[in-house]
Scaffold this motif. Structure first.
Motif, PDB file in Angstrom:
ATOM      1  N   LYS A 101      23.254  36.422  64.388  1.00  0.00           N
ATOM      2  CA  LYS A 101      24.186  35.512  63.724  1.00  0.00           C
ATOM      3  C   LYS A 101      23.913  35.489  62.224  1.00  0.00           C
ATOM      4  O   LYS A 101      22.766  35.473  61.797  1.00  0.00           O
ATOM      5  N   PRO A 102      24.978  35.468  61.406  1.00  0.00           N
ATOM      6  CA  PRO A 102      24.768  35.426  59.962  1.00  0.00           C
ATOM      7  C   PRO A 102      24.275  34.046  59.525  1.00  0.00           C
ATOM      8  O   PRO A 102      24.922  33.035  59.766  1.00  0.00           O
ATOM      9  N   THR A 103      23.113  34.031  58.894  1.00  0.00           N
ATOM     10  CA  THR A 103      22.516  32.784  58.416  1.00  0.00           C
ATOM     11  C   THR A 103      21.928  32.999  57.034  1.00  0.00           C
ATOM     12  O   THR A 103      21.718  34.133  56.598  1.00  0.00           O
ATOM     13  N   VAL A 104      21.632  31.905  56.378  1.00  0.00           N
ATOM     14  CA  VAL A 104      20.879  31.934  55.134  1.00  0.00           C
ATOM     15  C   VAL A 104      19.842  30.815  55.222  1.00  0.00           C
ATOM     16  O   VAL A 104      20.155  29.701  55.642  1.00  0.00           O
ATOM     17  N   GLY A 105      18.616  31.150  54.890  1.00  0.00           N
ATOM     18  CA  GLY A 105      17.544  30.167  54.839  1.00  0.00           C
ATOM     19  C   GLY A 105      17.322  29.783  53.392  1.00  0.00           C
ATOM     20  O   GLY A 105      17.075  30.648  52.549  1.00  0.00           O
ATOM     21  N   ILE A 106      17.441  28.497  53.092  1.00  0.00           N
ATOM     22  CA  ILE A 106      17.327  28.033  51.707  1.00  0.00           C
ATOM     23  C   ILE A 106      16.546  26.732  51.632  1.00  0.00           C
ATOM     24  O   ILE A 106      16.413  26.010  52.618  1.00  0.00           O
ATOM     25  N   LYS A 107      16.062  26.454  50.435  1.00  0.00           N
ATOM     26  CA  LYS A 107      15.386  25.183  50.190  1.00  0.00           C
ATOM     27  C   LYS A 107      16.474  24.127  50.024  1.00  0.00           C
ATOM     28  O   LYS A 107      17.260  24.179  49.093  1.00  0.00           O
ATOM     29  N   CYS A 108      16.515  23.176  50.961  1.00  0.00           N
ATOM     30  CA  CYS A 108      17.576  22.162  50.981  1.00  0.00           C
ATOM     31  C   CYS A 108      17.136  20.837  50.380  1.00  0.00           C
ATOM     32  O   CYS A 108      17.914  19.888  50.347  1.00  0.00           O
ATOM     33  N   GLY A 109      15.915  20.769  49.926  1.00  0.00           N
ATOM     34  CA  GLY A 109      15.435  19.544  49.297  1.00  0.00           C
ATOM     35  C   GLY A 109      13.970  19.669  48.968  1.00  0.00           C
ATOM     36  O   GLY A 109      13.271  20.523  49.511  1.00  0.00           O
ATOM     37  N   ASP A 148      32.371  27.073  52.972  1.00  0.00           N
ATOM     38  CA  ASP A 148      31.802  28.040  52.039  1.00  0.00           C
ATOM     39  C   ASP A 148      31.356  27.406  50.729  1.00  0.00           C
ATOM     40  O   ASP A 148      30.325  27.778  50.166  1.00  0.00           O
ATOM     41  N   GLU A 149      32.121  26.461  50.227  1.00  0.00           N
ATOM     42  CA  GLU A 149      31.756  25.807  48.974  1.00  0.00           C
ATOM     43  C   GLU A 149      30.440  25.055  49.122  1.00  0.00           C
ATOM     44  O   GLU A 149      29.584  25.097  48.234  1.00  0.00           O
ATOM     45  N   GLU A 150      30.260  24.395  50.254  1.00  0.00           N
ATOM     46  CA  GLU A 150      29.019  23.670  50.496  1.00  0.00           C
ATOM     47  C   GLU A 150      27.843  24.647  50.633  1.00  0.00           C
ATOM     48  O   GLU A 150      26.737  24.378  50.150  1.00  0.00           O
ATOM     49  N   LEU A 151      28.082  25.796  51.268  1.00  0.00           N
ATOM     50  CA  LEU A 151      27.038  26.817  51.389  1.00  0.00           C
ATOM     51  C   LEU A 151      26.620  27.349  50.023  1.00  0.00           C
ATOM     52  O   LEU A 151      25.425  27.470  49.737  1.00  0.00           O
ATOM     53  N   THR A 152      27.594  27.659  49.177  1.00  0.00           N
ATOM     54  CA  THR A 152      27.255  28.204  47.862  1.00  0.00           C
ATOM     55  C   THR A 152      26.589  27.145  46.979  1.00  0.00           C
ATOM     56  O   THR A 152      25.684  27.472  46.211  1.00  0.00           O
ATOM     57  N   GLU A 153      27.006  25.895  47.108  1.00  0.00           N
ATOM     58  CA  GLU A 153      26.334  24.833  46.367  1.00  0.00           C
ATOM     59  C   GLU A 153      24.894  24.679  46.824  1.00  0.00           C
ATOM     60  O   GLU A 153      23.994  24.429  46.017  1.00  0.00           O
ATOM     61  N   ALA A 154      24.647  24.850  48.128  1.00  0.00           N
ATOM     62  CA  ALA A 154      23.283  24.774  48.655  1.00  0.00           C
ATOM     63  C   ALA A 154      22.427  25.929  48.128  1.00  0.00           C
ATOM     64  O   ALA A 154      21.255  25.734  47.788  1.00  0.00           O
ATOM     65  N   VAL A 155      23.007  27.119  48.031  1.00  0.00           N
ATOM     66  CA  VAL A 155      22.284  28.263  47.457  1.00  0.00           C
ATOM     67  C   VAL A 155      21.978  27.995  45.989  1.00  0.00           C
ATOM     68  O   VAL A 155      20.868  28.249  45.513  1.00  0.00           O
ATOM     69  N   ASP A 156      22.966  27.458  45.259  1.00  0.00           N
ATOM     70  CA  ASP A 156      22.754  27.116  43.850  1.00  0.00           C
ATOM     71  C   ASP A 156      21.585  26.134  43.704  1.00  0.00           C
ATOM     72  O   ASP A 156      20.732  26.289  42.836  1.00  0.00           O
ATOM     73  N   SER A 157      21.561  25.148  44.566  1.00  0.00           N
ATOM     74  CA  SER A 157      20.517  24.136  44.518  1.00  0.00           C
ATOM     75  C   SER A 157      19.145  24.746  44.837  1.00  0.00           C
ATOM     76  O   SER A 157      18.146  24.446  44.176  1.00  0.00           O
ATOM     77  N   SER A 158      19.090  25.613  45.852  1.00  0.00           N
ATOM     78  CA  SER A 158      17.843  26.290  46.210  1.00  0.00           C
ATOM     79  C   SER A 158      17.337  27.123  45.034  1.00  0.00           C
ATOM     80  O   SER A 158      16.155  27.069  44.675  1.00  0.00           O
ATOM     81  N   TYR A 159      18.239  27.879  44.439  1.00  0.00           N
ATOM     82  CA  TYR A 159      17.900  28.702  43.273  1.00  0.00           C
ATOM     83  C   TYR A 159      17.332  27.823  42.156  1.00  0.00           C
ATOM     84  O   TYR A 159      16.281  28.120  41.588  1.00  0.00           O
ATOM     85  N   ASP A 160      18.031  26.718  41.853  1.00  0.00           N
ATOM     86  CA  ASP A 160      17.594  25.827  40.781  1.00  0.00           C
ATOM     87  C   ASP A 160      16.210  25.236  41.059  1.00  0.00           C
ATOM     88  O   ASP A 160      15.374  25.140  40.152  1.00  0.00           O
TER      89      ASP A 160
END
Length: 174
Positions: A101-109, A148-160
């Motif tokens: 399944k397509p997933t992304v693991g990111i820092k969510c907080g 998708d917008e929420e996913l990309t915002e979460a990636v942006d937040s993880s990156y930051d």
């Protein structure tokens, strides 16, 4: 593991250039930018909006291209078959392998308590990442109920969050 600017290609670059070319994303991994048909102007906060068919869920290749579009981002394969996107020497997105399944693991907080908000809002599409979940990392499904917008915002937040922890000399300029 190859560092950016080491003179060689990122691990798996040949494979992904072919794969992305077959999907109409030629040059995306090498250029570290999203293809024109998906590109959108940056917002006031300097973040790109992910514009694609709103009916279809985001695909792994789209998420990979979005992650690689970040300043200083580069693809690595530290474990056989698993891909991550790094900035400096630190991971900000786990994309796993092509299979499954397509997933992304990111820092969510910054803490587990903050990251748990994702588990409450999206119980079927968000889960605690094994081993590093206690530090605020979650796995989010790309083909589930998270838009998708929420996913990309979460990636942006993880990156930051990851960039903020980098030593100043390793932070990307842009």
């Amino acid at each position: 593991m190859l560092e950016p600017g080491s003179g060689g290609l990122d691990l798996g670059a040949d494979h992904y250039e072919r794969d992305l070319a077959e999907r109409g994303w030629a040059g995306a991994a090498r250029a570290r930018r999203r293809p024109d048909r998906h590109a959108a102007p940056a917002t006031a906060a300097g973040r790109a909006h992910c514009a694609h068919d709103e009916e279809a869920p985001m695909e792994r290749a789209e998420m990979l291209a979005y992650c690689l579009a970040k300043p200083g981002a580069w693809l690595d394969q530290p474990w056989e078959g698993d891909e991550v996107v790094k900035v400096g020497g630190r991971i900000f997105a786990f994309l796993g392998s092509d299979s499954g399944k397509p997933t992304v693991g990111i820092k969510c907080g910054p803490t587990r308590e903050v990251a748990d908000e994702w588990l409450h809002r999206h119980p079927g599409d968000a889960s605690v990442m094994p081993y590093i979940g206690r530090s605020g990392w979650n796995t989010l499904r790309l083909d589930g109920g998270i838009d998708d917008e929420e996913l990309t915002e979460a990636v942006d937040s993880s990156y930051d969050m990851v960039v903020a922890k980098l030593p100043k000399r390793e932070r990307p300029t842009a």
